[in-house]
Design a protein around this motif. Structure first.
Motif, short mmCIF file in Angstrom:
data_model
loop_
_atom_site.label_atom_id
_atom_site.label_comp_id
_atom_site.label_asym_id
_atom_site.label_seq_id
_atom_site.Cartn_x
_atom_site.Cartn_y
_atom_site.Cartn_z
N TYR A 1 7.07 8.12 0.67
CA TYR A 1 7.55 7.50 1.91
C TYR A 1 6.86 6.17 2.17
N ARG A 2 7.62 5.17 2.54
CA ARG A 2 7.16 3.86 2.98
C ARG A 2 6.11 3.24 2.05
N ASN A 3 4.86 3.14 2.49
CA ASN A 3 3.84 2.40 1.74
C ASN A 3 3.04 3.32 0.80
N SER A 4 3.76 4.16 0.07
CA SER A 4 3.10 5.18 -0.74
C SER A 4 2.89 4.78 -2.20
N SER A 5 3.37 3.60 -2.60
CA SER A 5 3.38 3.25 -4.02
C SER A 5 2.01 3.35 -4.68
N GLN A 6 0.99 2.80 -4.05
CA GLN A 6 -0.34 2.78 -4.66
C GLN A 6 -0.89 4.20 -4.83
N ILE A 7 -0.74 5.02 -3.80
CA ILE A 7 -1.25 6.39 -3.87
C ILE A 7 -0.44 7.20 -4.88
N MET A 8 0.88 6.98 -4.91
CA MET A 8 1.72 7.67 -5.89
C MET A 8 1.29 7.32 -7.31
N GLY A 9 0.96 6.05 -7.51
CA GLY A 9 0.51 5.61 -8.83
C GLY A 9 -0.77 6.31 -9.24
N LYS A 10 -1.67 6.51 -8.29
CA LYS A 10 -2.93 7.20 -8.59
C LYS A 10 -2.68 8.67 -8.93
N ARG B 1 0.10 9.87 -10.24
CA ARG B 1 0.73 9.89 -11.56
C ARG B 1 -0.31 9.72 -12.66
N GLN B 2 -1.23 8.76 -12.47
CA GLN B 2 -2.26 8.51 -13.48
C GLN B 2 -3.14 9.73 -13.68
N HIS B 3 -3.48 10.39 -12.58
CA HIS B 3 -4.34 11.58 -12.69
C HIS B 3 -3.61 12.70 -13.43
N ALA B 4 -2.31 12.84 -13.16
CA ALA B 4 -1.53 13.87 -13.85
C ALA B 4 -1.52 13.60 -15.36
N GLU B 5 -1.32 12.35 -15.73
CA GLU B 5 -1.33 11.99 -17.15
C GLU B 5 -2.69 12.27 -17.78
#
Length: 200
Positions: A126-135, A137-141
């Motif tokens: 939601y909204r300004n979540s891009s940076q946190i979502m990226g983190k 995703r990186q942790h999952a990888e």
């Protein structure tokens, strides 16, 4: 923008936020009046007033604060997953990829990761979540690659990066790819349901 984060007595759990442009006294009077008519009372010790232009506050797992647009210079509500919310999903992924789980089928490990990731992303995307979502995703990888390293006894992380490239994590092993572009910009049904469940 001023925020009043309230908590009421008389029910199991009822958290809410009132946003005001300036004065908060009149809105608070209205809140108290409405709660009294419902047989409830405002928990004054847990009610906080925050100037969102100066400080942030957390609500339902999100951090909310007024920010200034880099290009336009105009103020806008910056709504993003709270740091605590990111820590929780990272801890969960670490738990789901622990060394002692290398004996169970890999499909089960990835399936459990995907269920946790999807649920978390569906709520916080939601909204300004891009940076946190990226983190996230990186942790999952990183966690899946580390799990594969242990499972197949790869000698070190450098070798694991070569043997298990990012593309294979998704295409071969089926890891859910966390989206990094906000998918919705208005109140999401999951937030409404979360609020309703806390009121009941």
């Amino acid at each position: 923008m001023l925020g009043v984060k309230g908590d009421c007595r008389g029910c199991a759990s009822f958290d809410f936020v009132v946003l005001c442009k300036q004065d908060v006294e009149e809105p608070l009077k209205v809140v108290r009046h409405v709660l009294e008519r419902l047989g409830l009372s405002l928990n004054e010790t847990k009610t906080h007033r925050v100037d969102a232009k100066q400080a942030s506050f957390n609500f339902l797992g999100f951090t909310i604060q007024m920010s200034q647009g880099a290009r336009t210079g105009k103020p806008y509500p910056n709504v993003r997953p709270a740091d605590k919310s990111l820590k929780k999903i990272k801890a969960r992924l670490t738990e789901l990829t622990a060394r002692n789980l290398t004996a169970i089928p890999l499909e089960d490990v990835v399936g459990r990761m995907n269920r946790s990731l999807r649920g978390w992303a569906n709520y916080f995307h939601y909204r300004n979540s891009s940076q946190i979502m990226g983190k996230a995703r990186q942790h999952a990888e990183d966690r899946l690659r580390t799990h594969l390293l242990k499972r197949y006894k790869v000698k070190n992380r450098k070798a694991a990066l070569i043997r298990f490239p990012r593309r294979d994590l998704y295409e071969q092993y089926g890891l859910y790819k966390v989206p990094t572009v906000a998918g919705w910009n208005s109140a999401h049904p999951s937030v409404s349901r979360a609020s309703e469940s806390r009121v009941r």
